[in-house]
Design an enzyme around this catalytic site. Sequence first.
Site, PDB file in Angstrom:
ATOM      1  N   CYS A  12      33.202  -0.266   0.651  1.00 51.21           N
ATOM      2  CA  CYS A  12      32.342  -1.299   0.052  1.00 51.21           C
ATOM      3  C   CYS A  12      31.674  -2.118   1.137  1.00 51.21           C
ATOM      4  O   CYS A  12      30.652  -2.747   0.919  1.00 51.21           O
ATOM      5  CB  CYS A  12      33.146  -2.200  -0.883  1.00 51.21           C
ATOM      6  SG  CYS A  12      34.085  -3.491  -0.039  1.00 51.21           S
ATOM      7  N   CYS A  55      34.596  -5.935   4.185  1.00 49.20           N
ATOM      8  CA  CYS A  55      35.495  -6.303   5.279  1.00 49.20           C
ATOM      9  C   CYS A  55      34.932  -5.897   6.637  1.00 49.20           C
ATOM     10  O   CYS A  55      35.413  -6.343   7.667  1.00 49.20           O
ATOM     11  CB  CYS A  55      36.839  -5.591   5.100  1.00 49.20           C
ATOM     12  SG  CYS A  55      36.682  -3.792   5.316  1.00 49.20           S
ATOM     13  N   GLU A  99      40.285   7.538  -8.899  1.00 55.98           N
ATOM     14  CA  GLU A  99      41.528   6.917  -9.381  1.00 55.98           C
ATOM     15  C   GLU A  99      42.781   7.780  -9.211  1.00 55.98           C
ATOM     16  O   GLU A  99      43.837   7.251  -8.846  1.00 55.98           O
ATOM     17  CB  GLU A  99      41.371   6.555 -10.862  1.00 55.98           C
ATOM     18  CG  GLU A  99      40.347   5.473 -11.090  1.00 55.98           C
ATOM     19  CD  GLU A  99      40.008   5.331 -12.558  1.00 55.98           C
ATOM     20  OE1 GLU A  99      40.349   4.301 -13.134  1.00 55.98           O
ATOM     21  OE2 GLU A  99      39.425   6.274 -13.125  1.00 55.98           O
TER      22      GLU A  99
HETATM   23  S1  FES Z   1      35.553  -1.312   2.886  1.00 61.82           S
HETATM   24 FE1  FES Z   1      35.853  -2.476   1.072  1.00 61.82          FE
HETATM   25  S2  FES Z   1      37.280  -3.940   1.725  1.00 61.82           S
HETATM   26 FE2  FES Z   1      37.120  -2.659   3.447  1.00 61.82          FE
END
Ligand code: FES
Length: 1365
Positions: free
Chosen positions: A119, A122, A1296
Amino acid sequence: MVMETERKAGALVFAVNGERFELPTVDPSTTLLEFLRSRTPFKSVKLSCGEGGCGACVVLLSKYDPVLDKVEDCTISSCLTLLCNINRCSITTSEGIGNSKDGFHPIHQRFAGFHASQCGFCTPGICVSLFGALVNAEKSNRLEPPPGFSKLTVSEAEKAVAGNLCRCTGYRPIADACKSLAADVDIEDLGFNSFWRKEDSKEVKKSKLPLYNCNNEVCTFPEFLKKEIRSGMYLDSERYNWYSPASVGELQNLLKVNKGTEMKIVVSNTGMGYYKELERYETYIDLKHIPELSILRIDQTGVEIGATVTISKVIEALTKERQHDFHSRDEIVFRKIASHMEKVASEFIRNTASVGGNLVMAQRKGFPSDIATILLAVDSVVDIMSGHQFERITLEEFLLRPPLDINNVLLSVKIPSVRKAFPETNTILLFETYRAAPRPLGKALAFLNAAFLAEVSPCETSDGILVNQCQLAFGAYGTKHAIRARRVEEFLSGKILNAEVLYEAIKLVRATVVPEDGTANPAYRSSLASGFLFEFFSSLLDRGAEITTSFLNGCKSTSLVKHSKLGQNNDQFYSNKSPTLISSARQVVELSKSYHPVGEPVTKSGAAIQASGEAIYVDDIPSPTNCLHGAFIYSAKPLAQVKSINVNSKPHLDGVAAVISHKDIPEVGENIGSSFMFGTEPLFADDLTQCAGQRLALVVADTQKNADRAALSAVVTYGMEDLEPPILSVEEAVKRSSFFEVPSFIDPKPVGDISKGMADADHKIVSAEIKLGSQYYFYMETQAALAVPDEDNCIVVYSSTQCPEYAHSVIARCLGIPEHNVRVLTRRAGGAFGGKTVPSLPVATACALAAHKLHRPVRIYLNRKTDMITTGGRHPMKITYTVGFKSDGKVTALQLEILIDAGIAPDMSPMMPHTIMSALQKYDWGALSFDIKVCKTNNVSKSAMRAPGDVQGSFIAEAIIEHVASTLSLEVDSVRSLNLHKYNSLKSFYQDSAGEPLEYALPSIWDKLAMSSRFNQRIEMVKKFNGEHKWKKRGISRVPIIFGVRVRPTPGRVSILKDGSIVVEVGGIEIGQGLWTKVKQITAFGLNSILGSEDGDLLDRVRVIQADTLSLIQGGVTGGSTTSESSCEAVRLCCNILVERLTPFKERLQEQMGPIKWEALISLAHLQSVNLAASSFYIPDAASSLYLNYGAAVSEVEVNLLTGETTMLQVDIIYDCGQSLNPAVDLGQIEGGFVQGIGFFMSEEWLTNSDGLLVTDSTWTYKIPSMDTIPKQFNVEILNSSHNEKRVLSSKASGEPPLLLAVSVHCATRAAIKEARKQLLSWSSLDEYKSIFQLDVPATFPVVKELCGLDAVEKYLEWSLGKNM
Ligand code: FES
Ligand SMILES: Cc1cc2nc3c(=O)[nH]c(=O)nc-3n(C[C@H](O)[C@H](O)[C@H](O)COP(=O)(O)OP(=O)(O)OC[C@H]3O[C@@H](n4cnc5c(N)ncnc54)[C@H](O)[C@@H]3O)c2cc1C
Ligand code: FES
């Protein structure tokens, strides 16, 4: 003229990425993060926890010393750093180390190529953490590394990022990306990536890595700022209410002058991470510029540490090789202290956190400090200043005093040389420190910490060991402050160690270390104290002769002290000294060439801009003019009248523009916050709140901070008149028949004849119970939305949602406007895991409502606590089962009663019975019947979380199989194998989704995994290990999964623009799962046939754009693992249409002009009005909409019987991905899903108070896996099973199902515990340590330890003393 060196008061000046910022005025409580995110274009600095616990906000802080002409660089958490604290400093963010315009940094490129960003939320913080380590390693005088590499070592590279959390990747690829820069890396150890092929030689591999050249390294401190510093400017204190006294005298004056005002002493403000004060202070006094407080002196008398010295600096000083002949006794003590300090918080906190701040927090507010405990054991003393008085007292006395008031300042702490207290040279000095905490490398407060110093010597009259003196400190166990166990010290001093003495000492420790009332796990914490004392002294028991010999041979103190973890050599405690982080990993991936470039491990779309932080998430969208910010006030009571909500009770709460509640919903609208196929949930509680955590109102203010402050300090008055008690448990729901209906079309059906199955059984287990708790999503980006009113009663809402279509219609209903007045836009979500389906809707809707009402843009970015409290999570449940089975372990019938806690609204809960049963049916139960109730309770609504129901179903199946095996005393693996489906039984359990016999891949995966993981050999090795070790036990377990998925209809559109670039729209949302990447690949594949031979790949010409609910309707929900494949299919259909239109056109052109290039073809097609946009709506046909996924995992763990800590030694997974659309993406899903499953099964504790309000509501209390808690060896094989025309390019889902495989870790832990209990039984001959037991989920340290015996040490000593014979 002012002299160059004269101090001049000036403005707050600093640099960010080389750019100068000068702030004429600022609220001194402003954090660096707030400033960066709201007043600079640098949005790579993400807010995720706001409390120092995740690393999303990490930046590099650089300071310049004009005297030494030296720049010092370190990473810090910008969410806790106050802006005034960085005056004359330089900040580097991830955009600053590289970006799309100036070129990415090799760190960014390697993160992309190693598939280390999903995503991406982070990623920028992690890149900066690594960059910080890189910059500092390059400054060292180590040997020059090979070209392309840095001076970093592998271990430094891993540790540099160990404090950063990532919820998506499972960390392994992050570790690889980091290690790829290290000088000592073996390139063959690096995992699957997009740079090279496995078969490439080492040299080729190296050459394919994006080049790193330290000479091109980013300048972290701009020249202009150096000049300004040399000119001697300092911060104008009056203007900023920020005082930086330069001497103790100045400090005394300031304290006097400001007496009676709201004043705060700060060093680095990291304490705010824990205390999250709401107060705004009139004056801040920064202690960092007082020379006396920043001394760090090590000499023969000990170590003097000024109160403002950072923990990192102390570690550095204590571990430095000393030139002069330093006394070895001190040296060892210092190193141990340093090594313990390395487990305090994480590096980016330690780099600024002061030792003094830590001790004051411990003294004043009972903070469970490590530093107080370890310094207490070595008789440290502190210097304090009270007004004009100075005194030196012992640390113990300091801790015992009433909490310091503001006029008391800690000046320094001194660790005295141990030689003073222990001058004897004819003795052995032992020193050790301990902490039991959920994460071995820090980032977690200890359940208990301890430090022991003992002087021992061989006994002259026997071969025993005499304890001359000892100092024993314990802390963090639920005590106001760390303590010295004086009675135990006195008891032990002068005693010859033997089992009896140790036994008595441990009894005394138990009586001393008693947690205060209200402390969680009190018995566990006390047991840690006795365990650690036992560990410290017990090895001396049997080694008297050995020690005497080595002593007589001249080893004296040094050698023993050096290895003062005495068990080290005798292998009882430290048998597994495996590296703390990932030691190895293997990925086996078969690439499929059939549908090029589909099947290639193409780098994730946008990975590099995610790494540099340029990728835009909802909260990164610049605020429109006049934008307001919202924060929810939520209920603290489960069922009560809401009599009033008062947000103005404190005068300093300014900036509040409105408080929006249900009363503000337009008359034509509805009080609706979310809606799913089974019903709706109100946006706000009306006059009656239904659960603790329910939204009561939205405070809207000028800044997010003001909104949060106002919401947090709001006073809600509740009434309880004439109300029934709330329903807070499923049992109560049953009593009061409070259920949600499950529509019959999704109600699972029983299988076989249960009475016959039970009658056929040789044995039965009747009415056994299991309870399962919840799990929080912990996406790194919390719920976010931005609503902007538009003309003609329209509204545009940017939402971080997995289902914009649902947000769209809920907003329209709430506002009472037609749906064509609403537009919801979603580009990407910073992690979702199901939490951004239904739970995202109220956030978008509340934002829209406030914007609609106030005619101003409104944005919401939930703080972590509110997000955790208001956003459901996984469904807790209670399971009661009766199972019948034959003597060989074959199950003949299973009967279940399941009570699911759904909370106040149906959400998607009625689907749970189906998903639970689907995964539970992975075994052939003979006959299966069940009664599942979806209970309506007064708890927060539960929603879908990655593998909702499936993960519980899979766990229930394993718990039952384990129970059967234990009852029959059979090897559980053989019971599993025996109950695996044959195709016929699979068909009767899974009917429509079972597929053809050849598709049933599980039996072959099962056998293959046994081979590849060397399962049988390792079982033997585990047995051997367990026979040889008393205090560590291992367990190994192999577990299968079957996971049914449904492919759902979805739209797509492909448009080819005039220049040949392609825009793709799909219903699915990019949530980190790689949907865009797969969609790009399939677009390139789909249009491939009209590409000329010289055109190259289309991949780079494709852009997938944000979801827009008015542009592409019927997008549905991104979830259930199949959105990527259905979106791909929708796109393929569009491509087919375009190919059909363009092929004849191209052929005509080719006849006239010869070969034609893509750009020319498209340009001419435009001119000739060929329709270059195609839309589709993919509806899977009945035969292909359901299918099964298969996989299996072997996990091996080691349990520490003294602490309950479980270490995952090795995990081997084989997972069937069909013909993987992108094996790199699928591998990421498998590893990431598995690690999220580890969190559910092992560490994530979701606890509520008696009103049902979540209490584990922060990174301090809710522990997701971190880099040091994942398997040490992590091997994954993706099985490219056969082609199947019915599935999308023969692919299978990966999002999942792999999460379910993590149950293998839980089962392996159970196996290890079984061994521990067997041993315990042999010591105590007590029947209470039965081999049949329930192991709770999550199996946290206290849970595991309790099953291994909280009094195991005592039992062992009693046994060895013959006391229980
Ligand atoms: S890539 Fe999504 S939180 Fe690390
Ligand atoms: C995420 C995180 C994890 C952590 N984990 C651990 C852990 O595992 N173990 C552990 O021991 N600690 C842990 N800590 C605590 C950490 O060590 C302290 O936050 C830090 O040392 C405080 O130093 P500071 O300079 O930031 O103090 P500040 O936050 O500036 O000050 C803290 C408090 O002390 C007061 N104060 C500071 N210095 C003085 C002084 N000289 N005289 C009088 N008053 C003073 C301040 O007014 C304030 O009230 C953790 C902290 C964070 C943020
Ligand atoms: S946001 Fe700063 S550490 Fe989490």
